[in-house]
Design a protein around this motif. Structure first.
Motif, PDB file in Angstrom:
ATOM      1  N   GLU A   1       0.812  -1.217   0.000  1.00 46.55           N
ATOM      2  CA  GLU A   1       0.000   0.000   0.000  1.00 46.55           C
ATOM      3  C   GLU A   1       0.847   1.269   0.000  1.00 46.55           C
ATOM      4  O   GLU A   1       0.329   2.359   0.231  1.00 46.55           O
ATOM      5  CB  GLU A   1      -0.950  -0.018   1.191  1.00 46.55           C
ATOM      6  CG  GLU A   1      -1.997  -1.130   1.121  1.00 46.55           C
ATOM      7  CD  GLU A   1      -3.034  -1.044   2.231  1.00 46.55           C
ATOM      8  OE1 GLU A   1      -4.224  -1.037   1.909  1.00 46.55           O
ATOM      9  OE2 GLU A   1      -2.633  -0.985   3.417  1.00 46.55           O
ATOM     10  N   GLN A   2       2.136   1.121  -0.229  1.00 49.92           N
ATOM     11  CA  GLN A   2       3.074   2.246  -0.373  1.00 49.92           C
ATOM     12  C   GLN A   2       3.102   3.180   0.850  1.00 49.92           C
ATOM     13  O   GLN A   2       3.029   4.399   0.717  1.00 49.92           O
ATOM     14  CB  GLN A   2       2.737   3.046  -1.633  1.00 49.92           C
ATOM     15  CG  GLN A   2       2.674   2.191  -2.895  1.00 49.92           C
ATOM     16  CD  GLN A   2       2.248   2.962  -4.121  1.00 49.92           C
ATOM     17  OE1 GLN A   2       2.841   3.994  -4.460  1.00 49.92           O
ATOM     18  NE2 GLN A   2       1.217   2.471  -4.811  1.00 49.92           N
TER      19      GLN A   2
ATOM     20  N   LYS B   1       6.018   5.958   0.832  1.00 52.77           N
ATOM     21  CA  LYS B   1       6.143   6.924  -0.269  1.00 52.77           C
ATOM     22  C   LYS B   1       6.229   8.344   0.265  1.00 52.77           C
ATOM     23  O   LYS B   1       6.962   9.189  -0.258  1.00 52.77           O
ATOM     24  CB  LYS B   1       4.951   6.788  -1.222  1.00 52.77           C
ATOM     25  CG  LYS B   1       5.010   7.727  -2.417  1.00 52.77           C
ATOM     26  CD  LYS B   1       3.829   7.499  -3.357  1.00 52.77           C
ATOM     27  CE  LYS B   1       3.910   8.429  -4.567  1.00 52.77           C
ATOM     28  NZ  LYS B   1       2.770   8.199  -5.503  1.00 52.77           N
TER      29      LYS B   1
ATOM     30  N   SER C   1       7.170   2.579  -7.556  1.00 54.28           N
ATOM     31  CA  SER C   1       6.592   1.469  -6.782  1.00 54.28           C
ATOM     32  C   SER C   1       6.465   0.221  -7.639  1.00 54.28           C
ATOM     33  O   SER C   1       6.149   0.292  -8.833  1.00 54.28           O
ATOM     34  CB  SER C   1       5.217   1.863  -6.240  1.00 54.28           C
ATOM     35  OG  SER C   1       4.330   2.202  -7.303  1.00 54.28           O
TER      36      SER C   1
ATOM     37  N   ASP D   1       0.815  -7.379  -7.126  1.00 54.74           N
ATOM     38  CA  ASP D   1      -0.581  -6.959  -7.249  1.00 54.74           C
ATOM     39  C   ASP D   1      -1.551  -8.141  -7.235  1.00 54.74           C
ATOM     40  O   ASP D   1      -2.533  -8.155  -7.981  1.00 54.74           O
ATOM     41  CB  ASP D   1      -0.771  -6.136  -8.532  1.00 54.74           C
ATOM     42  CG  ASP D   1      -2.100  -5.383  -8.553  1.00 54.74           C
ATOM     43  OD1 ASP D   1      -2.611  -5.052  -7.472  1.00 54.74           O
ATOM     44  OD2 ASP D   1      -2.625  -5.146  -9.660  1.00 54.74           O
TER      45      ASP D   1
ATOM     46  N   ASP E   1      -5.460  -1.964  -0.380  1.00 56.31           N
ATOM     47  CA  ASP E   1      -5.508  -1.148  -1.584  1.00 56.31           C
ATOM     48  C   ASP E   1      -4.088  -0.809  -2.014  1.00 56.31           C
ATOM     49  O   ASP E   1      -3.401  -0.026  -1.367  1.00 56.31           O
ATOM     50  CB  ASP E   1      -6.303   0.135  -1.325  1.00 56.31           C
ATOM     51  CG  ASP E   1      -6.447   1.003  -2.565  1.00 56.31           C
ATOM     52  OD1 ASP E   1      -6.032   0.563  -3.663  1.00 56.31           O
ATOM     53  OD2 ASP E   1      -6.971   2.126  -2.435  1.00 56.31           O
ATOM     54  N   TYR E   2      -3.631  -1.411  -3.096  1.00 54.03           N
ATOM     55  CA  TYR E   2      -2.293  -1.133  -3.610  1.00 54.03           C
ATOM     56  C   TYR E   2      -2.158   0.307  -4.093  1.00 54.03           C
ATOM     57  O   TYR E   2      -1.058   0.849  -4.140  1.00 54.03           O
ATOM     58  CB  TYR E   2      -1.974  -2.064  -4.789  1.00 54.03           C
ATOM     59  CG  TYR E   2      -1.645  -3.491  -4.406  1.00 54.03           C
ATOM     60  CD1 TYR E   2      -0.389  -3.825  -3.910  1.00 54.03           C
ATOM     61  CD2 TYR E   2      -2.580  -4.500  -4.552  1.00 54.03           C
ATOM     62  CE1 TYR E   2      -0.077  -5.131  -3.577  1.00 54.03           C
ATOM     63  CE2 TYR E   2      -2.282  -5.817  -4.221  1.00 54.03           C
ATOM     64  CZ  TYR E   2      -1.023  -6.131  -3.731  1.00 54.03           C
ATOM     65  OH  TYR E   2      -0.718  -7.424  -3.398  1.00 54.03           O
ATOM     66  N   GLY E   3      -3.269   0.912  -4.491  1.00 53.86           N
ATOM     67  CA  GLY E   3      -3.182   2.221  -5.111  1.00 53.86           C
ATOM     68  C   GLY E   3      -2.651   2.083  -6.527  1.00 53.86           C
ATOM     69  O   GLY E   3      -2.728   1.013  -7.142  1.00 53.86           O
ATOM     70  N   LYS E   4      -2.088   3.143  -7.052  1.00 55.87           N
ATOM     71  CA  LYS E   4      -1.529   3.112  -8.403  1.00 55.87           C
ATOM     72  C   LYS E   4      -0.071   2.670  -8.354  1.00 55.87           C
ATOM     73  O   LYS E   4       0.791   3.403  -7.882  1.00 55.87           O
ATOM     74  CB  LYS E   4      -1.629   4.492  -9.069  1.00 55.87           C
ATOM     75  CG  LYS E   4      -1.193   4.489 -10.531  1.00 55.87           C
ATOM     76  CD  LYS E   4      -1.287   5.877 -11.128  1.00 55.87           C
ATOM     77  CE  LYS E   4      -0.902   5.836 -12.612  1.00 55.87           C
ATOM     78  NZ  LYS E   4       0.479   5.344 -12.829  1.00 55.87           N
ATOM     79  N   LEU E   5       0.186   1.456  -8.802  1.00 58.16           N
ATOM     80  CA  LEU E   5       1.548   0.932  -8.852  1.00 58.16           C
ATOM     81  C   LEU E   5       2.203   1.322 -10.163  1.00 58.16           C
ATOM     82  O   LEU E   5       1.572   1.295 -11.227  1.00 58.16           O
ATOM     83  CB  LEU E   5       1.536  -0.591  -8.717  1.00 58.16           C
ATOM     84  CG  LEU E   5       1.087  -1.159  -7.369  1.00 58.16           C
ATOM     85  CD1 LEU E   5       0.827  -2.656  -7.486  1.00 58.16           C
ATOM     86  CD2 LEU E   5       2.132  -0.877  -6.285  1.00 58.16           C
ATOM     87  N   ASP E   6       3.489   1.655 -10.098  1.00 56.19           N
ATOM     88  CA  ASP E   6       4.225   2.011 -11.322  1.00 56.19           C
ATOM     89  C   ASP E   6       4.598   0.771 -12.120  1.00 56.19           C
ATOM     90  O   ASP E   6       4.576   0.797 -13.357  1.00 56.19           O
ATOM     91  CB  ASP E   6       5.490   2.798 -10.956  1.00 56.19           C
ATOM     92  CG  ASP E   6       5.175   4.110 -10.277  1.00 56.19           C
ATOM     93  OD1 ASP E   6       4.403   4.904 -10.847  1.00 56.19           O
ATOM     94  OD2 ASP E   6       5.672   4.335  -9.152  1.00 56.19           O
TER      95      ASP E   6
END
Length: 249
Positions: free
Chosen positions: A53-54, A57, A67, A71, A88-93
């Motif tokens: 979930e970063q 960051k 990141s 996933d 929630d991983y969110g937006k992974l790069d």
């Protein structure tokens, strides 16, 4: 009646000083990571490998943050062991296997991998990949449990790693260890698990501690807090996990 027993308990145990033993695992780790990230020169490119979930960051604002994660974990996992009720991983790069990151050799000035190794089937392959991805002189920030309960199943493959793992694997992979710190000690670890008893008993025994049993646990926690305050190296037997800062040769 409960208030009376609570008053007697407090007097018996002299709990004017709060019992904090076994409660600082995550806080200690978070503070170490935050303070270590500050040491990474500004402007560098950092890979958060197995970012989840970063959560770190926010401490990388002076860096170019990338990141990565596979996933695949969902809240609740397979229902075994300790799970997260939400995730929630969110937006992974980058979405990929941690041992096969689609970036060129020497792409990063730093790599951070926190509380991930126990979830990787072949952690040695991840270490080799970090060597490939880091520039010479690049920094590697690692944390992982020394011993852990089953969590995030079915993605839990190792209970933990001791200092010998890091010394052997990182040296072989071409790293110098700049810092290796044990999080907690034998007494702190035992206290952490005692603090879990109520929750585990509710889940696995459908039972709860009696007042006498709560009193007994408080007595034991008080002793563990005293022992931890006088500790002379019990972390070599058991601790929460190691925090490692290494540098690629």
């Amino acid at each position: 009646m409960y208030g009376f027993f609570k008053s007697v308990l407090k007097k018996a145990l002299n709990l004017s000083t709060p019992l904090t033993v076994g409660t600082k695992n995550e806080e200690t780790r978070n503070n170490w990571i935050k303070n270590t990230l500050v040491k990474i020169p500004a402007g560098g490119r950092i890979l958060d490998a197995g970012a989840g979930e970063q959560p770190y960051k926010v401490f990388c604002e002076h860096l170019s943050y990338v990141s990565q994660d596979f996933d695949q974990y969902n809240a609740g996992g397979d229902g075994v062991g300790l799970q997260r009720p939400s995730w929630d991983y969110g937006k992974l790069d980058i979405i990929c296997d941690i041992a096969s990151v689609p970036e060129a050799d020497n792409s990063f000035d730093a790599i951070m991998c926190t509380e991930v190794f126990e979830h990787i089937r072949h952690p040695r392959e991840a270490v080799k990949e970090f060597t490939r991805l880091l520039k010479p002189g690049g920094y590697l920030i690692l944390t992982a449990p020394f011993a852990s309960l089953t969590h995030f199943a079915p993605y839990h493959f190792y209970s933990g790693f001791n200092s010998f793992f890091y010394r052997e694997e990182l040296e072989e992979a071409g790293f110098d260890i700049l810092e290796m710190e044990a999080n907690g000690n034998f007494f702190e670890f035992l206290a952490q698990e005692i603090n879990r008893i109520s929750g585990v008993a509710a889940s696995y025994s459908k039972d709860s501690l009696s007042l006498k049993e709560k009193l007994a646990s408080k007595v034991l926690l008080k002793a563990l807090q005293r022992f931890s305050g006088k500790d002379k190296g019990s972390s070599e037997l058991l601790n929460m996990g190691f925090h490692v800062l290494a540098r690629k040769k």
